[in-house]
Each structure stands twice: as C-alpha cells, then as structure tokens.
Design a protein around this motif. Sequence first.
Motif, short mmCIF file in Angstrom:
data_model
loop_
_atom_site.label_atom_id
_atom_site.label_comp_id
_atom_site.label_asym_id
_atom_site.label_seq_id
_atom_site.Cartn_x
_atom_site.Cartn_y
_atom_site.Cartn_z
N THR A 175 0.84 -1.19 0.00
CA THR A 175 0.00 0.00 0.00
C THR A 175 0.88 1.25 0.00
OG1 THR A 175 -0.14 0.04 2.42
CG2 THR A 175 -1.91 -1.11 1.23
N ILE A 176 0.26 2.34 -0.44
CA ILE A 176 0.94 3.63 -0.41
C ILE A 176 -0.08 4.68 0.02
CG2 ILE A 176 0.53 4.01 -2.89
CD1 ILE A 176 3.29 5.48 -2.91
N THR A 177 0.32 5.53 0.95
CA THR A 177 -0.61 6.52 1.48
C THR A 177 -0.55 7.81 0.67
OG1 THR A 177 0.93 7.59 2.99
CG2 THR A 177 -0.17 5.58 3.77
N SER A 178 -1.42 8.74 1.05
CA SER A 178 -1.50 10.02 0.35
C SER A 178 -0.21 10.83 0.46
CB SER A 178 -2.67 10.83 0.87
OG SER A 178 -2.51 11.06 2.26
N VAL A 179 0.57 10.54 1.49
CA VAL A 179 1.84 11.27 1.65
C VAL A 179 3.04 10.41 1.24
CG1 VAL A 179 0.98 12.82 3.43
CG2 VAL A 179 1.99 10.63 4.09
N GLY A 180 2.74 9.26 0.66
CA GLY A 180 3.81 8.46 0.08
C GLY A 180 4.40 7.38 0.96
N PHE A 181 3.84 7.16 2.14
CA PHE A 181 4.35 6.08 2.97
C PHE A 181 3.94 4.74 2.36
CE2 PHE A 181 6.30 8.59 5.96
CZ PHE A 181 5.46 9.48 6.60
N THR A 182 4.86 3.82 2.36
CA THR A 182 4.60 2.51 1.76
C THR A 182 4.65 1.41 2.81
OG1 THR A 182 6.93 2.23 1.19
CG2 THR A 182 5.50 3.19 -0.48
N ARG A 183 3.96 0.33 2.50
CA ARG A 183 3.91 -0.83 3.38
C ARG A 183 3.87 -2.06 2.49
NH1 ARG A 183 -1.55 -2.39 6.74
NH2 ARG A 183 -0.84 -4.36 7.64
N TYR A 184 4.60 -3.10 2.91
CA TYR A 184 4.67 -4.32 2.11
C TYR A 184 4.43 -5.55 2.97
CZ TYR A 184 6.99 -1.36 -1.37
OH TYR A 184 7.29 -0.38 -2.28
N ALA A 185 3.88 -6.55 2.34
CA ALA A 185 3.83 -7.87 2.98
C ALA A 185 5.25 -8.40 3.08
CB ALA A 185 2.97 -8.82 2.16
N ASP A 186 5.53 -9.14 4.14
CA ASP A 186 6.88 -9.68 4.32
C ASP A 186 7.31 -10.53 3.14
OD1 ASP A 186 6.58 -10.20 7.93
OD2 ASP A 186 7.12 -8.43 6.76
N SER A 187 6.36 -11.20 2.54
CA SER A 187 6.69 -12.14 1.47
C SER A 187 7.16 -11.45 0.19
CB SER A 187 5.47 -13.01 1.15
OG SER A 187 4.37 -12.21 0.76
N VAL A 188 6.92 -10.13 0.07
CA VAL A 188 7.31 -9.43 -1.16
C VAL A 188 8.35 -8.35 -0.92
CG1 VAL A 188 5.01 -9.89 -2.08
CG2 VAL A 188 5.51 -7.64 -1.11
N LYS A 189 8.71 -8.12 0.32
CA LYS A 189 9.69 -7.07 0.62
C LYS A 189 10.99 -7.34 -0.12
CE LYS A 189 8.09 -5.58 5.18
NZ LYS A 189 8.36 -5.62 6.64
N GLY A 190 11.53 -6.29 -0.72
CA GLY A 190 12.77 -6.42 -1.46
C GLY A 190 12.58 -6.87 -2.90
N ARG A 191 11.39 -7.33 -3.24
CA ARG A 191 11.13 -7.78 -4.60
C ARG A 191 10.10 -6.90 -5.32
NH1 ARG A 191 8.77 -12.56 -5.49
NH2 ARG A 191 7.62 -12.60 -3.50
N PHE A 192 9.11 -6.42 -4.58
CA PHE A 192 8.04 -5.61 -5.15
C PHE A 192 8.21 -4.15 -4.73
CE2 PHE A 192 4.53 -9.10 -5.49
CZ PHE A 192 5.42 -9.92 -6.15
N THR A 193 7.80 -3.25 -5.61
CA THR A 193 7.84 -1.83 -5.30
C THR A 193 6.53 -1.19 -5.74
OG1 THR A 193 10.23 -1.77 -5.63
CG2 THR A 193 9.07 0.34 -5.63
N ILE A 194 5.89 -0.49 -4.82
CA ILE A 194 4.68 0.25 -5.14
C ILE A 194 5.05 1.71 -5.34
CG2 ILE A 194 4.04 0.67 -2.72
CD1 ILE A 194 1.09 0.30 -3.62
N SER A 195 4.46 2.32 -6.35
CA SER A 195 4.73 3.72 -6.63
C SER A 195 3.48 4.34 -7.25
CB SER A 195 5.93 3.86 -7.57
OG SER A 195 5.66 3.25 -8.82
N ARG A 196 3.53 5.63 -7.44
CA ARG A 196 2.36 6.29 -8.01
C ARG A 196 2.79 7.43 -8.91
NH1 ARG A 196 0.30 9.86 -2.84
NH2 ARG A 196 2.34 10.77 -2.42
#
Length: 114
Positions: free
Chosen positions: A49-70
């Motif tokens: 997920t990514i918040t309105s101010v750009g904070f991101t959160r990832y599931a442990d299983s995808v950390k380091g492999r997936f990147t969310i951006s907008r």
Amino acid sequence: VQLQASGGGLVQAGGSLRLSCTTSVAINSINTMGWYRQAPGERRELVATITSVGFTRYADSVKGRFTISRDIAKNTVYLRMNSLKSEDTAVYYCNVDRRHNNYWGQGTLVTVSS
C-alpha cells in the motif's frame, strides 16, 4: 470511484511484471491505494500500500522484490514485481481507501511458471 487495473500475465519464475491501476478520481483525494492478491483457495491478502503522503507498506513475502509507486498526474499506482516466484501466482486487485469508503478494481491475473 472507478479503478482500471492492467499488466497481469504469464511470466517465468525470476521474471518481472508491472501492474498498473488508474483511478477515476484524483490520487490526492485518496487516503491509501494498494494492491492485494488472492490465490486459488486462499484468502485475499495485502501485498503493498501507499498513502497520500507516500508512505509505503509491504507484505513480508514481497519485501525487497516488489515496489509500489504512483504517478499523481496520471492518477495511477503501479506495482513493480521482480524476482517473481510461483507462489506469487494470484489474481491481483487494486484497492482504494477514500473518505472512509473502500473500492476494488476488477483484478488482474498473474501466473508465474516454475
């Protein structure tokens, strides 16, 4: 709020894909945007997920492999998925939390072959 997701497909293990989700409303009016996924026989789970101010959160299983951006100008959120594994196979759903309401996209299928 309408959500249009795209970018799923078939990829070999170790490969990459980028998912896109475009909203019908301005991103700056959205509290949180994110991606969830649901594998066959499994519950839907948070991916990133990514918040309105750009904070991101990832599931442990995808950390380091997936990147969310907008891209605020395009009202689009992306999910870059690298080093894909067979266990990443699922239908991926875009989600928007806006003004205490929750909205879901139609889902896009990601299949990772081993």
